[in-house]
Design a protein around this motif. Structure first.
Motif, PDB file in Angstrom:
ATOM      1  N   ASP A  42     -31.885  99.750  36.826  1.00 44.53           N
ATOM      2  CA  ASP A  42     -32.860 100.514  36.038  1.00 44.53           C
ATOM      3  C   ASP A  42     -32.155 101.464  35.075  1.00 44.53           C
ATOM      4  OD1 ASP A  42     -34.904  99.232  37.322  1.00 44.53           O
ATOM      5  OD2 ASP A  42     -35.353 100.879  38.715  1.00 44.53           O
ATOM      6  N   ALA A  45     -30.762  99.414  32.246  1.00 42.61           N
ATOM      7  CA  ALA A  45     -31.846  98.996  31.354  1.00 42.61           C
ATOM      8  C   ALA A  45     -32.328 100.172  30.501  1.00 42.61           C
ATOM      9  CB  ALA A  45     -33.002  98.405  32.156  1.00 42.61           C
ATOM     10  N   ALA A  46     -32.447 101.342  31.122  1.00 43.31           N
ATOM     11  CA  ALA A  46     -32.863 102.534  30.372  1.00 43.31           C
ATOM     12  C   ALA A  46     -31.813 102.894  29.322  1.00 43.31           C
ATOM     13  CB  ALA A  46     -33.092 103.711  31.322  1.00 43.31           C
ATOM     14  N   ASP A  48     -29.815 100.759  27.842  1.00 42.79           N
ATOM     15  CA  ASP A  48     -29.955  99.774  26.763  1.00 42.79           C
ATOM     16  C   ASP A  48     -31.150 100.104  25.874  1.00 42.79           C
ATOM     17  OD1 ASP A  48     -27.738  98.358  27.536  1.00 42.79           O
ATOM     18  OD2 ASP A  48     -28.863  96.876  28.725  1.00 42.79           O
ATOM     19  N   ARG A  49     -32.288 100.460  26.521  1.00 48.34           N
ATOM     20  CA  ARG A  49     -33.459 100.846  25.732  1.00 48.34           C
ATOM     21  C   ARG A  49     -33.163 102.084  24.879  1.00 48.34           C
ATOM     22  NH1 ARG A  49     -36.168  99.826  30.530  1.00 48.34           N
ATOM     23  NH2 ARG A  49     -36.366 102.042  30.928  1.00 48.34           N
ATOM     24  N   ALA A  50     -32.495 103.059  25.455  1.00 51.06           N
ATOM     25  CA  ALA A  50     -32.158 104.278  24.717  1.00 51.06           C
ATOM     26  C   ALA A  50     -31.221 103.958  23.565  1.00 51.06           C
ATOM     27  CB  ALA A  50     -31.521 105.310  25.644  1.00 51.06           C
ATOM     28  N   LYS A  51     -30.277 103.046  23.794  1.00 51.78           N
ATOM     29  CA  LYS A  51     -29.347 102.662  22.731  1.00 51.78           C
ATOM     30  C   LYS A  51     -30.106 101.979  21.595  1.00 51.78           C
ATOM     31  CE  LYS A  51     -25.400 101.155  24.146  1.00 51.78           C
ATOM     32  NZ  LYS A  51     -24.346 100.279  24.687  1.00 51.78           N
ATOM     33  N   THR A  52     -31.060 101.104  21.953  1.00 54.68           N
ATOM     34  CA  THR A  52     -31.875 100.425  20.948  1.00 54.68           C
ATOM     35  C   THR A  52     -32.736 101.436  20.187  1.00 54.68           C
ATOM     36  OG1 THR A  52     -31.953  98.479  22.358  1.00 54.68           O
ATOM     37  CG2 THR A  52     -33.569  98.590  20.588  1.00 54.68           C
ATOM     38  N   GLU A  53     -33.356 102.360  20.927  1.00 57.18           N
ATOM     39  CA  GLU A  53     -34.180 103.386  20.286  1.00 57.18           C
ATOM     40  C   GLU A  53     -33.340 104.287  19.390  1.00 57.18           C
ATOM     41  OE1 GLU A  53     -36.228 105.442  23.379  1.00 57.18           O
ATOM     42  OE2 GLU A  53     -37.515 103.727  23.856  1.00 57.18           O
TER      43      GLU A  53
END
Length: 156
Positions: A42, A45-46, A48-53
């Motif tokens: 988790d 994944a968070a 990765d999401r933060a990096k994308t955001e």
């Protein structure tokens, strides 16, 4: 007791220990390991999401900065054009005002020149009368000879 019986009892105790460990000790440990693995997954994944955001936010910021730079450049260009038009308008007004002042000064100079000529004519006429008086040794009546004096003035 014989070695075989001891070995057999130890094997049974070992099997009971293995069964007990598999039944009561291993599930909480496996559960804790699974929970830890899930938390790590988790977190990754968070991340990765933060990096994308973050990448998307950086792109938005770059777009906003570019738009702001363009808008600033446009405003500066507009301000320069406005300043140039104001300067040109002020120059044209100043030119018109200078032309008016020059024209007024010329008219005043011309008027003063005419007045000076008239005063000079009057003085020359008076001097001519005095000179004639001196020559003739008698008094000349200016009222009688006014027509003659006016012609003399115009000739001068």
């Amino acid at each position: 007791m014989s070695i075989n019986a001891t070995l057999f009892v130890q094997a049974i105790v070992f099997l009971i220990l293995v069964w007990f460990t598999m039944k009561f000790v291993w599930p909480p440990i496996a559960k804790a390991l699974d929970e830890r693995a899930q938390k790590i997954a988790d977190g990754l994944a968070a991340a990765d999401r933060a990096k994308t955001e973050l990448a998307a936010a950086n792109q938005r910021v770059e777009k906003e900065l570019a738009a702001s730079r363009n808008e600033t450049a446009q405003r500066l260009a507009d301000a320069e054009r406005l300043a140039q038009s104001i300067v040109n308008e002020a120059k044209s007004r100043a030119t018109v005002e200078a032309d008016k002042i020059v024209a007024a000064a010329r008219a005043e100079a011309e008027q003063q020149s005419v007045q000076a000529r008239e005063a000079l004519r009057e003085q020359v006429a008076a001097l001519a009368v005095k000179g004639a008086e001196q020559i003739l040794r008698k008094e000349v009546n200016a009222g009688v000879h006014a027509d003659l004096l006016n012609r003399l003035k115009t000739e001068l």
